[in-house]
Design a protein around this motif. Structure first.
Motif, short mmCIF file in Angstrom:
data_model
loop_
_atom_site.label_atom_id
_atom_site.label_comp_id
_atom_site.label_asym_id
_atom_site.label_seq_id
_atom_site.Cartn_x
_atom_site.Cartn_y
_atom_site.Cartn_z
N VAL A 1 0.91 -1.19 0.10
CA VAL A 1 -0.05 -0.10 0.21
C VAL A 1 0.91 1.11 -0.05
CG1 VAL A 1 -1.80 1.22 1.18
CG2 VAL A 1 -1.84 -1.29 1.25
N PHE A 2 0.86 2.03 -1.05
CA PHE A 2 1.63 3.30 -1.06
C PHE A 2 0.90 4.55 -0.94
CE2 PHE A 2 4.08 0.41 -3.98
CZ PHE A 2 5.39 0.56 -3.27
N GLN A 3 1.25 5.48 0.00
CA GLN A 3 -0.01 6.37 0.65
C GLN A 3 0.99 7.80 0.62
OE1 GLN A 3 -3.02 7.06 4.38
NE2 GLN A 3 -0.96 5.85 4.77
N SER A 4 0.38 8.60 -0.07
CA SER A 4 0.86 10.09 0.02
C SER A 4 0.36 10.79 1.34
CB SER A 4 0.64 10.73 -1.20
OG SER A 4 -0.67 11.03 -1.65
N PHE A 5 1.11 11.76 1.89
CA PHE A 5 0.57 12.29 2.82
C PHE A 5 1.09 13.94 2.93
CE2 PHE A 5 4.00 10.48 4.82
CZ PHE A 5 4.48 11.24 5.89
N THR B 1 2.69 -1.09 4.30
CA THR B 1 2.26 0.26 3.98
C THR B 1 3.51 1.12 3.97
OG1 THR B 1 0.05 -0.06 4.92
CG2 THR B 1 0.73 2.17 4.47
N VAL B 2 3.71 1.83 2.70
CA VAL B 2 4.77 2.75 2.58
C VAL B 2 4.04 4.06 2.32
CG1 VAL B 2 6.84 3.24 1.16
CG2 VAL B 2 6.00 1.11 1.46
N ALA C 1 4.03 2.72 -7.21
CA ALA C 1 3.20 1.70 -7.39
C ALA C 1 3.10 1.25 -8.73
CB ALA C 1 1.66 2.31 -7.21
N GLU C 2 3.68 1.92 -9.79
CA GLU C 2 3.97 1.02 -11.10
C GLU C 2 4.98 0.31 -11.19
OE1 GLU C 2 4.52 4.36 -13.86
OE2 GLU C 2 2.37 5.19 -13.73
N ALA C 3 6.21 0.82 -10.61
CA ALA C 3 7.31 -0.07 -10.58
C ALA C 3 7.19 -1.50 -9.93
CB ALA C 3 8.44 0.58 -9.84
N PHE C 4 6.64 -1.31 -8.51
CA PHE C 4 6.45 -2.59 -8.06
C PHE C 4 5.15 -3.27 -8.46
CE2 PHE C 4 9.48 -0.08 -5.19
CZ PHE C 4 10.23 -1.25 -4.82
N GLY C 5 4.38 -2.69 -9.04
CA GLY C 5 2.98 -3.32 -9.41
C GLY C 5 3.52 -4.60 -10.48
N ARG C 6 4.69 -4.58 -10.96
CA ARG C 6 5.09 -5.64 -11.80
C ARG C 6 5.27 -6.96 -11.22
NH1 ARG C 6 8.84 -1.20 -13.05
NH2 ARG C 6 7.82 0.03 -14.88
N TRP D 1 4.37 -7.08 -7.25
CA TRP D 1 3.58 -7.46 -6.13
C TRP D 1 2.24 -6.61 -6.54
CZ3 TRP D 1 6.36 -10.29 -2.70
CH2 TRP D 1 7.43 -10.08 -2.86
N ALA D 2 0.99 -7.29 -5.70
CA ALA D 2 -0.22 -6.71 -5.73
C ALA D 2 0.08 -5.09 -5.15
CB ALA D 2 -1.02 -7.33 -4.95
N THR D 3 -0.48 -3.93 -5.78
CA THR D 3 0.00 -2.90 -5.02
C THR D 3 -1.48 -1.93 -4.94
OG1 THR D 3 0.57 -1.84 -7.52
CG2 THR D 3 2.18 -2.50 -6.09
N LEU D 4 -1.73 -1.33 -4.01
CA LEU D 4 -2.79 -0.22 -3.94
C LEU D 4 -2.15 1.24 -3.81
CD1 LEU D 4 -4.90 -2.43 -1.47
CD2 LEU D 4 -5.23 -1.95 -4.12
N ARG D 5 -3.10 2.22 -4.21
CA ARG D 5 -2.40 3.82 -4.18
C ARG D 5 -3.48 4.48 -3.08
NH1 ARG D 5 -1.02 4.36 -10.25
NH2 ARG D 5 -0.35 2.15 -10.61
N ARG D 6 -2.97 5.30 -2.33
CA ARG D 6 -4.02 6.26 -1.53
C ARG D 6 -3.03 7.26 -1.35
NH1 ARG D 6 -4.92 3.87 4.37
NH2 ARG D 6 -6.39 5.38 4.47
N HIS D 7 -3.95 8.36 -1.55
CA HIS D 7 -3.53 9.81 -1.18
C HIS D 7 -4.41 10.49 -0.30
CE1 HIS D 7 -0.89 9.09 -5.07
NE2 HIS D 7 -2.11 8.79 -5.72
#
Length: 292
Positions: free
Chosen positions: A174-178, A253-254, A273-278, A280-286
C-alpha cells in the motif's frame, strides 16, 4: 475453496462497524463482538452454513480473553484457513473528538460522555484510550493497520473492499501520500520524507494542480533529485520485501510525505506503485487528495 476470514479489531471510535458493513456489502457473513473463546467453534459452524467468507469484529469489550486470539489465528492458518487481520486506528485527538460528537461512552469508561463531562474529563478519556491501546497492542502488531483519522466513512468502506479484493495469501503493498503538516499516518510501516525535493507549489502554473496531472509529473520527472530519490526508495524496498514476504506479511504500507501532500508525494506514490506492481499486488492512497 479455502475458508477466508477477516478479523477486524481496533480502537473504539475508529470505524470498525463501518468496515464490517463494507465487508457485509461485499458478500462476507459478518458478526460483531464475538468472544475470542468462541472463535474456533464459530468458524467451523459458519464454514458449514454460510460459505467461504467470514468477517469477525472483536474489540476491547473482550479484553480479558484477547490474548487467546493470536494463538487461535495461528491454529486456523495451519488448518489452511486464509486469515486477514485488520486493525483500525486513529489519533487520540480524533478519537476524543468522535466521542464528543456522538456522546457515546467508551467501553472502558463507567461515566456517560456528556459534553460537560468530556470538557472536564478529557484527561481521563485520553488515559482510557491509552489503556485501550496497550490492551490491543499485540493484535495491532499482527495486523494491517488502517489510519481512519483523515478519511470519511465512504472512503473507509471503499478502501476495505479494495484491500480484500487482492489475491489471498499474496503480499500487498500500500503506497500512501500524505502531508507532514497534517501529521504522520499512524498506519505506516515505512515513512519517506521527500520535502527536500523541488516543489511544484512554487511554480504558479502548477500550484493548483496535483501529482496526478501531466504538467506536474513532467516537471518532477525532469528533476534529477526526484529520480534519485525514487531510485533510493525502490532499492531499499526491493532489498527487504522478499524477506517480508518470506515472513508471511500480508500487507506493507509505505508512506511518502511532502509539505502539502499534493505534488511530490503523490507523484512518487504513482511511480512506485507502477514499478512494484510488476512484482507485487499494489494499492495507492492519497490521504490529502482523497479527503477533499
Amino acid at each position: 475453496m479455502a475458508l477466508e476470514i477477516v478479523l477486524i479489531t481496533g480502537m473504539s471510535g475508529s470505524g470498525k462497524s463501518v468496515a464490517l458493513h463494507a465487508l457485509e456489502d461485499a458478500g462476507y457473513y459478518c458478526v460483531d463482538n464475538l468472544p475470542p473463546e468462541l472463535l474456533p467453534a464459530f468458524v467451523a459452524l459458519e464454514h458449514r452454513h454460510h460459505g467461504n467468507r467470514v468477517a469477525i469484529a472483536m474489540d476491547v469489550r473482550s479484553a480479558t480473553s484477547l490474548p487467546l486470539v493470536p494463538l487461535e489465528l495461528d491454529r486456523l492458518r495451519k488448518q489452511g484457513v486464509v486469515v486477514h487481520s485488520l486493525f483500525l486506528d486513529a489519533t487520540i485527538d480524533t478519537l476524543v473528538r468522535r466521542f464528543s460528537e456522538t456522546r457515546r461512552r467508551h467501553p472502558l469508561s463507567h461515566d456517560e460522555l456528556t459534553p460537560d463531562a468530556l470538557k472536564q474529563g478529557r484527561r481521563a478519556l485520553v488515559q482510557i484510550i491509552e489503556l485501550e491501546r496497550e490492551l490491543l497492542a499485540e493484535l495491532r502488531e499482527e495486523a494491517h493497520v488502517i489510519d481512519t483519522s483523515a478519511i470519511r466513512a465512504s472512503q473507509l468502506q471503499s478502501y476495505v473492499k479494495t484491500l480484500m479484493a487482492t489475491a489471498p495469501g499474496q503480499l500487498t503493498l500500500v503506497f500512501q501520500s500524505f502531508a507532514f503538516k497534517r501529521g504522520l499516518p499512524v498506519d505506516s510501516d515505512y515513512v519517506f520524507d521527500v520535502r527536500m525535493l523541488p516543489n511544484p507549489h512554487y511554480e504558479p502554473e502548477l500550484r493548483e494542480k496535483t501529482g496526478l496531472e501531466a504538467p506536474v509529473a513532467d516537471f518532477l520527472r525532469a528533476q534529477p533529485d526526484v529520480a534519485l530519490m525514487q531510485s533510493h526508495i525502490e532499492g531499499f524496498l526491493a532489498h527487504w520485501l522478499e524477506m517480508l514476504d518470506r515472513n508471511h506479511r500480508s500487507y506493507v504500507t509505505v508512506a511518502i510525505g511532502c509539505t502539502g501532500g499534493q505534488h511530490r508525494s503523490v507523484y512518487l506514490v504513482e511511480r512506485l506503485a507502477e514499478a512494484f506492481g510488476r512484482r507485487w499486488a499494489t494499492l495507492r492512497r492519497h490521504r490529502e487528495l482523497d479527503g477533499r
